[in-house]
Structure formats: structure tokens, C-alpha cells
Write an enzyme that holds these catalytic residues in place. Structure first.
Site, PDB file in Angstrom:
ATOM      1  N   GLY A 119     -15.912 -15.605  27.756  1.00 54.69           N
ATOM      2  CA  GLY A 119     -15.989 -14.394  26.963  1.00 54.69           C
ATOM      3  C   GLY A 119     -16.423 -14.616  25.531  1.00 54.69           C
TER       4      GLY A 119
ATOM      5  N   THR B 122     -27.503 -27.053  31.360  1.00 57.14           N
ATOM      6  CA  THR B 122     -27.348 -27.104  32.818  1.00 57.14           C
ATOM      7  C   THR B 122     -26.229 -26.162  33.256  1.00 57.14           C
ATOM      8  OG1 THR B 122     -28.069 -29.415  32.866  1.00 57.14           O
ATOM      9  CG2 THR B 122     -26.846 -28.598  34.782  1.00 57.14           C
TER      10      THR B 122
ATOM     11  N   CYS C  75      -4.697 -15.729  22.110  1.00 61.23           N
ATOM     12  CA  CYS C  75      -5.761 -16.218  21.236  1.00 61.23           C
ATOM     13  C   CYS C  75      -5.291 -16.407  19.807  1.00 61.23           C
ATOM     14  CB  CYS C  75      -6.930 -15.241  21.271  1.00 61.23           C
ATOM     15  SG  CYS C  75      -7.577 -14.988  22.933  1.00 61.23           S
TER      16      CYS C  75
END
Length: 384
Positions: free
Chosen positions: A70, A238, A326
């Protein structure tokens, strides 16, 4: 009994997801850019994931770009659009209760000369459309509004906001952080006038370190990572094939039983809210009913610090958050709760309980009984 009620922070990987990822890592481990059979096998997982997500969102496969989660999706959406459209204007709009991935990115852009309007919210944590309308100017190039708040579960009027933005100026881009809403609601960007949509895998029982960004193919945007030119140059590096495959599997599982699962989540939420309100001096923040998210309940316990409650519950095998994960290790009060008009001791006495499809009503009952037992004791101890 062990009860995990911190699902807004992260969810347990579905067994099917972990099994598939193991297969990809140990058997189909080729680089998707390689031309040999192993590379082709890896590329097929990416192609299938794009098909799965595009079908779910009702968008085109070429509009799906995989990221590390996110935070990267939010950064790519905001910074990429800000840089690509700066000649037309340098005004951005967001809200006061966004995830730090949005707010800190906006503040960084302010240091680079952009102007940002932070929309206020009401006491339930919702923006007012009239505030959004007043904030839009001829210089506005991007509006970013989260779908579901990660701390209190408030739902923003995304479809109405999208219609308003495009009615005022169709050139303004609309970004939605759907990290907490995806997997709980059916989100169709084309119908809702959403130009960019951020999603994270580990919030929906997929792996950590993987997410995606939907970008409408008409959006003018610049990459923020440079390298080998993967994903049409929009996101070099990648591809995380095990993560991509695992996230696609989680999406399939979540959305296959969405209506039934969301109804069960709301039933657990309602039972928990009814039970918690039997305790004295308790405040449920945001929308306690079905006008809020089905999986998030924010509760303030007057007279007891949130960290004390958190560890007391942990001793009983119950895992919760003191606000957002967070910002759990930071001392400053919650910006979301402050924006909602919550001040004083209530800021430091708030616990977030967040449910998932793997929780049960038995776990809800156990948690409530534990709170009935410990809160009076903690308050008595605190007064001493």
C-alpha cells in the site's frame, strides 16, 4: 484461548495462499522476464493475477501494476501524478485522517512547492462534500481520499466524491487508498470515477510485501522507480511472483464468499459494540453500526491508558492495537482522533479492535468477558 483482533494491522495468510507461494518459490521459481520455460511459467502467474484483479474491479488487465504494498502504491499514485501534471497546476487535496503513506508524501510535495488542502472531518470521521467542492480550484490536479479509515473504520463518500470531482473538472485525477476497504466492499473504479486505486495484499489474508495500483489508462503519470523497465516501465524491478500469486489467491477466496462473510463481520461488530457499551465510561468512536466498516471498532476507556489495556489483554491471549499499527511506536497522539474532535485523556485511552473472516462469536464473547474483568481492576489501580 488465543484471540487475534488486530486484523487491520495485518491478517493471517490463508493456508491455500501459503501453499501456493511455497510451490512458486520452490518449483516455479523462474524470473518472469526470462524466455525459457521456467520464466514462462512464472509469467503465467502474473498474467493470471492480472486477470483475476481486473475481473474483480471490472477494469482492463493493462491497468493493473504490482507494487511492494500500500505504501508504494500510494507514493506512486501521488508523486507520479503530481510530477506528470505539474504544468497544469500544483494544488492537491486530501483529508486530515489519511494513512501516513499519504500524509507524509503530501508534506514532502509541499516542500517541493506544491500546495495541499487537508479536508477536515466530522465527529464520526467523515468528510463533507461541500468542503471538497470549496477546496477545488483551477489549479487542482489530484484528490486523494481513503475508502475506509484504518483507525476508526469510517467510510468516505467515495462515489459521490468522484462524481463531484469529475463534474467540476474532468481533468482532476481521483486517487483512493482502498487498503482497508478492499476485500470488505465491491469497488468498481470506472463506475465510481476512481482514476487510481491502492491495495495491499496482507490486509486480505495474502502475503506481506505485495500490493497493486490500478491506474486508468488515460491517466498521465510518471514512474518513481527506474531500472529494468518491467511492467511497461511503470514499476521497474523483478516482479515478486510468489507474492503476486498469493495475493491473487487471497482475492479469489475473499470475494468468493464476500456477502456472507461481511454479514458475519457486521454481526460480530454489533455484538461487540452492544457488549462493550455495558461497561461504564466507554466511548465507541466513529460509526458503531453498519454505516461504518464491518471489521473495525475503536473504543476509548476513560481512566486507563491504552498501553496498559493492550498488555492486560495480551496476558489473556487477546491481541489488539493501541490505535494504528503504523504509528503504534510513536508517542504523538492519533491525528485521526484529533481531527474528529477527540481530545484530552480519551486520546491516550483508545484501543482498536479489528476483526477478520477467521474470528468467531465465541472469541467476541471471550474478549468482552475479559474486558468486563480487567477494566474495573485497571481503573481502580490507576486511581491509586
Amino acid at each position: 484461548m488465543e484471540v487475534y483482533l488486530d486484523n487491520s494491522a495485518t491478517t493471517r495468510c490463508f493456508d491455500e495462499v501459503a501453499q501456493l507461494m511455497t510451490k512458486v518459490m520452490c518449483e516455479d521459481y523462474g524470473n518472469p522476464s526470462s524466455l525459457h520455460r521456467k520464466g514462462v511459467q512464472a509469467e503465467q502467474y502474473i498474467r493470471y493475477a492480472k486477470e483475476t484483479i481486473a475481473k474483480n474491479l471490472k477494469v482492463n488487465e493493462k491497468e493493473i501494476f504490482f507494487t511492494s504494498g500500500g505504501t508504494e502504491s500510494d507514493n506512486l499514485a501521488i508523486r507520479g501524478c503530481a510530477y506528470a501534471n505539474s504544468r497544469r497546476g500544483k494544488h492537491l487535496i486530501t483529508t486530515q485522517i489519511e494513512h501516513p503513506a499519504i500524509l507524509q508524501t503530501m508534506r514532502q510535495l509541499e516542500e517541493e512547492g506544491y500546495r495541499v488542502t487537508y479536508l477536515p472531518v466530522d465527529e464520526k470521521g467523515c468528510i463533507r462534500l461541500e468542503d471538497l467542492e470549496r477546496a477545488i480550484t483551477g489549479e487542482t490536479i489530484l484528490v486523494s481520499i481513503m475508502h475506509t479509515n484504518n483507525e476508526v473504520g469510517s467510510l468516505q463518500p467515495i462515489e459521490e466524491a468522484g462524481a463531484l470531482i469529475k463534474r467540476m473538472d474532468s481533468r482532476i485525477l481521483f486517487h483512493v487508498d482502498a487498503v482497508q476497504g478492499y476485500g470488505k466492499f465491491r469497488i468498481h473504479p470506472k463506475k465510481m470515477n476512481i482514476d487510481l486505486l491502492s491495495v495491499s495484499g496482507h490486509k486480505i489474508h495474502g502475503p506481506k510485501g505485495i500490493g497493486f495500483l490500478y491506474i486508468n489508462d488515460k491517466v498521465k503519470i510518471k514512474p518513481i522507480l527506474f531500472g529494468g523497465g518491467q511492467q511497461n516501465g511503470m514499476r521497474s524491478g523483478t516482479e515478486n511472483v510468489p507474492g503476486i500469486a498469493g495475493m491473487a489467491k487471497a482475492i479469489e477466496i475473499i470475494y468468493s464468499g464476500l456477502d456472507k462473510d461481511v454479514e458475519r463481520l457486521y454481526c460480530m461488530k454489533e455484538a461487540f459494540v452492544r457488549g462493550i457499551q455495558e461497561l461504564p465510561d466507554v466511548t465507541v468512536n466513529g460509526h458503531p453500526g453498519r454505516d461504518g466498516a464491518p471489521h473495525v471498532v475503536s473504543v476509548s476507556f476513560a481512566g486507563v491508558r491504552s498501553e496498559v489495556i493492550l498488555h492486560a489483554l495480551e496476558d489473556k491471549g487477546i491481541y489488539v492495537s493501541a490505535g494504528s499499527a503504523c504509528s503504534a511506536h510513536k508517542p504523538q497522539p492519533s491525528a485521526t482522533l484529533q481531527a474528529m474532535g477527540i481530545h484530552g485523556d480519551q486520546l491516550g485511552s483508545t484501543i482498536r479492535f479489528s476483526f477478520s473472516v477467521e474470528n468467531t462469536m465465541e472469541e467476541v464473547d471471550y474478549t468482552l468477558q475479559t474486558l468486563y474483568d480487567i477494566i474495573p481492576v485497571l481503573r481502580k489501580f490507576t486511581r491509586k
